[in-house]
Enzyme design. Sequence first.
Site, PDB file in Angstrom:
ATOM      1  N   PRO A  97       0.839  -1.148   0.036  1.00  0.00           N
ATOM      2  CA  PRO A  97       0.089  -0.113  -0.024  1.00  0.00           C
ATOM      3  C   PRO A  97       0.781   1.234  -0.094  1.00  0.00           C
ATOM      4  O   PRO A  97       0.242   2.334  -0.162  1.00  0.00           O
ATOM      5  CB  PRO A  97      -0.884  -0.002   1.339  1.00  0.00           C
ATOM      6  CG  PRO A  97      -0.581  -1.483   2.021  1.00  0.00           C
ATOM      7  CD  PRO A  97       0.804  -1.940   1.225  1.00  0.00           C
ATOM      8  N   GLU A  98       2.088   1.064   0.120  1.00  0.00           N
ATOM      9  CA  GLU A  98       2.960   2.503   0.211  1.00  0.00           C
ATOM     10  C   GLU A  98       3.044   3.101  -1.132  1.00  0.00           C
ATOM     11  O   GLU A  98       2.811   2.627  -2.186  1.00  0.00           O
ATOM     12  CB  GLU A  98       4.513   2.389   0.442  1.00  0.00           C
ATOM     13  CG  GLU A  98       4.458   1.510   1.816  1.00  0.00           C
ATOM     14  CD  GLU A  98       3.884   2.357   3.329  1.00  0.00           C
ATOM     15  OE1 GLU A  98       3.525   3.277   3.200  1.00  0.00           O
ATOM     16  OE2 GLU A  98       4.059   1.716   4.293  1.00  0.00           O
ATOM     17  N   PHE A 133       4.521  13.428  -0.796  1.00  0.00           N
ATOM     18  CA  PHE A 133       4.529  14.210  -2.014  1.00  0.00           C
ATOM     19  C   PHE A 133       5.033  15.592  -1.726  1.00  0.00           C
ATOM     20  O   PHE A 133       5.878  16.099  -2.379  1.00  0.00           O
ATOM     21  CB  PHE A 133       3.284  14.193  -2.615  1.00  0.00           C
ATOM     22  CG  PHE A 133       3.008  14.617  -4.201  1.00  0.00           C
ATOM     23  CD1 PHE A 133       2.712  13.732  -4.907  1.00  0.00           C
ATOM     24  CD2 PHE A 133       3.125  15.866  -4.387  1.00  0.00           C
ATOM     25  CE1 PHE A 133       2.611  14.129  -6.295  1.00  0.00           C
ATOM     26  CE2 PHE A 133       2.789  16.318  -5.897  1.00  0.00           C
ATOM     27  CZ  PHE A 133       2.869  15.187  -6.831  1.00  0.00           C
TER      28      PHE A 133
HETATM   29  O1  GFB Z   1       3.351  10.092  -3.403  1.00  0.00           O
HETATM   30  P1  GFB Z   1       2.144   9.864  -2.575  1.00  0.00           P
HETATM   31  O2  GFB Z   1       2.350   8.393  -1.886  1.00  0.00           O
HETATM   32  O3  GFB Z   1       2.174  10.861  -1.295  1.00  0.00           O
HETATM   33  O4  GFB Z   1       0.697  10.010  -3.132  1.00  0.00           O
HETATM   34  P2  GFB Z   1       1.422  10.815   0.365  1.00  0.00           P
HETATM   35  C1  GFB Z   1       0.100   9.161  -3.698  1.00  0.00           C
HETATM   36  C2  GFB Z   1      -0.086   9.240  -4.940  1.00  0.00           C
HETATM   37  O5  GFB Z   1      -1.235  10.178  -5.131  1.00  0.00           O
HETATM   38  C3  GFB Z   1       1.141   9.869  -5.921  1.00  0.00           C
HETATM   39  C4  GFB Z   1      -0.971  11.047  -6.469  1.00  0.00           C
HETATM   40  O6  GFB Z   1       1.929   8.773  -6.088  1.00  0.00           O
HETATM   41  C5  GFB Z   1       0.276  10.384  -7.042  1.00  0.00           C
HETATM   42  O7  GFB Z   1       0.142   9.409  -8.039  1.00  0.00           O
HETATM   43  N1  GFB Z   1      -0.850  12.487  -6.173  1.00  0.00           N
HETATM   44  C6  GFB Z   1      -0.702  13.093  -4.926  1.00  0.00           C
HETATM   45  C7  GFB Z   1      -0.727  13.301  -7.176  1.00  0.00           C
HETATM   46  N2  GFB Z   1      -0.663  14.271  -5.079  1.00  0.00           N
HETATM   47  C8  GFB Z   1      -0.624  14.802  -6.615  1.00  0.00           C
HETATM   48  C9  GFB Z   1      -0.565  15.798  -7.141  1.00  0.00           C
HETATM   49  O8  GFB Z   1      -0.314  17.070  -6.775  1.00  0.00           O
HETATM   50  N3  GFB Z   1      -0.575  15.745  -8.591  1.00  0.00           N
HETATM   51  C10 GFB Z   1      -0.650  14.425  -9.177  1.00  0.00           C
HETATM   52  N4  GFB Z   1      -0.475  14.293 -10.614  1.00  0.00           N
HETATM   53  N5  GFB Z   1      -0.557  13.241  -8.584  1.00  0.00           N
HETATM   54  C11 GFB Z   1       0.062   8.862   1.360  1.00  0.00           C
HETATM   55  C12 GFB Z   1       0.584   7.329   0.641  1.00  0.00           C
HETATM   56  O9  GFB Z   1       0.454   9.836   0.239  1.00  0.00           O
HETATM   57  O10 GFB Z   1      -1.124   8.984   1.568  1.00  0.00           O
HETATM   58  C13 GFB Z   1       0.216   6.280   1.712  1.00  0.00           C
HETATM   59  O11 GFB Z   1       1.827   7.377   0.323  1.00  0.00           O
HETATM   60  C14 GFB Z   1      -1.391   6.612   2.085  1.00  0.00           C
HETATM   61  O12 GFB Z   1       0.102   5.191   0.963  1.00  0.00           O
HETATM   62  C15 GFB Z   1      -1.671   7.993   2.745  1.00  0.00           C
HETATM   63  O13 GFB Z   1      -2.319   6.274   0.881  1.00  0.00           O
HETATM   64  C16 GFB Z   1      -3.111   8.215   2.945  1.00  0.00           C
HETATM   65  O14 GFB Z   1       2.271  10.777   1.554  1.00  0.00           O
HETATM   66  O15 GFB Z   1       0.635  12.221   0.093  1.00  0.00           O
END
Ligand code: GFB
Length: 418
Positions: free
Chosen positions: A43-44, A379
């Site tokens: 899930p990461e 992110f």
């Molecule tokens: O990178 P990420 O793990 O950061 O975000 P968090 C998950 C995915 O959401 C990214 C999409 O790989 C992107 O595909 N995404 C998020 C976005 N923000 C954007 C954006 O601004 N633009 C675009 N194009 N895509 C955590 C997760 O997310 O959130 C954990 O890693 C869990 O597994 C948690 O789900 C709730 O740290 O924000």
Amino acid sequence: MRIITFIIFGLFSFNGIYGENVCYKDKCHVSSTRYLLYDVNPPEGFNLRRDVYMRIAILAHQLQKSTRLGLNSIKVVLPPWSHLIHWSYSEIPEYVPWSTFFDLHSLQLFAPVIEMHDFFSILQQNKYTKAIIDNVYILQHFDDMFETGKFVDKLEIQKCQNPPKVRYFYYNNMTSTNVKCLSFHGPASQLIQLLQNTSSKTILVDHAEVMLHDRFGDKTYWMARRSMRFNKELRKIALKFRENYLNSTDRGDNTFLEADWRNDKPKRDATGGPYIGVHLRRRDFARSRPEEVPSIENVADQISALLQKLQLEKVFIATDATKLEYDGLRSKLEQKYEVYRYEPTDVIKEKFNEGGVAIIDQIICSYSRYFLGTKDSTFSYRIQEEREILGFPTDRTFNVLCKNMHECSEPSVWKIVY
Ligand code: GFB
């Protein structure tokens, strides 16, 4: 999108030594290269996985300098980007290599890493039909440490807490007959104890996220981070967008980086393009933290106030929000300001998928005059790091959206070290 399906040719499968033939002046010998594969909890998301990569890359960087034969010949095999829960997939199994998102040569200037397809090519040269991994270690936390609250660095083969996997990276042709569960607490370098006591050629560490950072925030950490330059084409797409819509260029914004990250110098005078970059994380993130994530109306108010304060007219929004949410935000802001979002063409979406589009969003935010992120989102963290590398003053980077005008917390500031 570049789809790589690995089909291994040949008639037999062998366990044991996977030697590379190294030839020099007509003489060949089998090299002593060993391969360390790793995987992460399914899930990461993408940006936490990037952090796990850093832990492994720093370990590999250390091992490369070791005087012990068997340790200094280890190469890390990068797990392809497949089956990420945040991305949508067609029916074909997709194995996206790291080079789709990152500059592989740049990564290799820090640590000995190879793509999974290179690993398969080596097996193929040696006529192996299956990748039978010599040793698989499934990392797990020590149960008792959580119960007692006493955390000490150690590792121990123990009973598996969950049934072990039999297939790895979703491949049909990668397996092992030697799978153990390894309770682990401590930094990634603790793995050396295990690596030096085995002569296995191929070792897979699953749940690598259990290993902690050896050196969080020091010079080596930042070298590893700086080596994670994005794929050149993605960088070009983001640059074109900045030039075309945001009046932003490296020369004008003082955000020029050397071609080779090893030549970058410390600086704090980047100005960035004349726009605010906002990362607004929604979907599962907003659902899992309703207490912390602001409403769309509130986000619009916060952005308006900031644009006014900084006397800027443009805002770039990076978000995974639904179209409805984004349209709501845009319509509130558009009355006074210019609002931009990156919309990929079908060709770019096909070639780089959602991962590449997200990186383009991250790059554009990285070059903004002022960045406003989402609290606790990895992110947003990666954008903050990128801005540290580009040399922005910290007060233009470490800012997050508040729950509302009254409830606001300060994000941690992780400054770059050279
Ligand atoms: O990178 P990420 O793990 O950061 O975000 P968090 C998950 C995915 O959401 C990214 C999409 O790989 C992107 O595909 N995404 C998020 C976005 N923000 C954007 C954006 O601004 N633009 C675009 N194009 N895509 C955590 C997760 O997310 O959130 C954990 O890693 C869990 O597994 C948690 O789900 C709730 O740290 O924000």
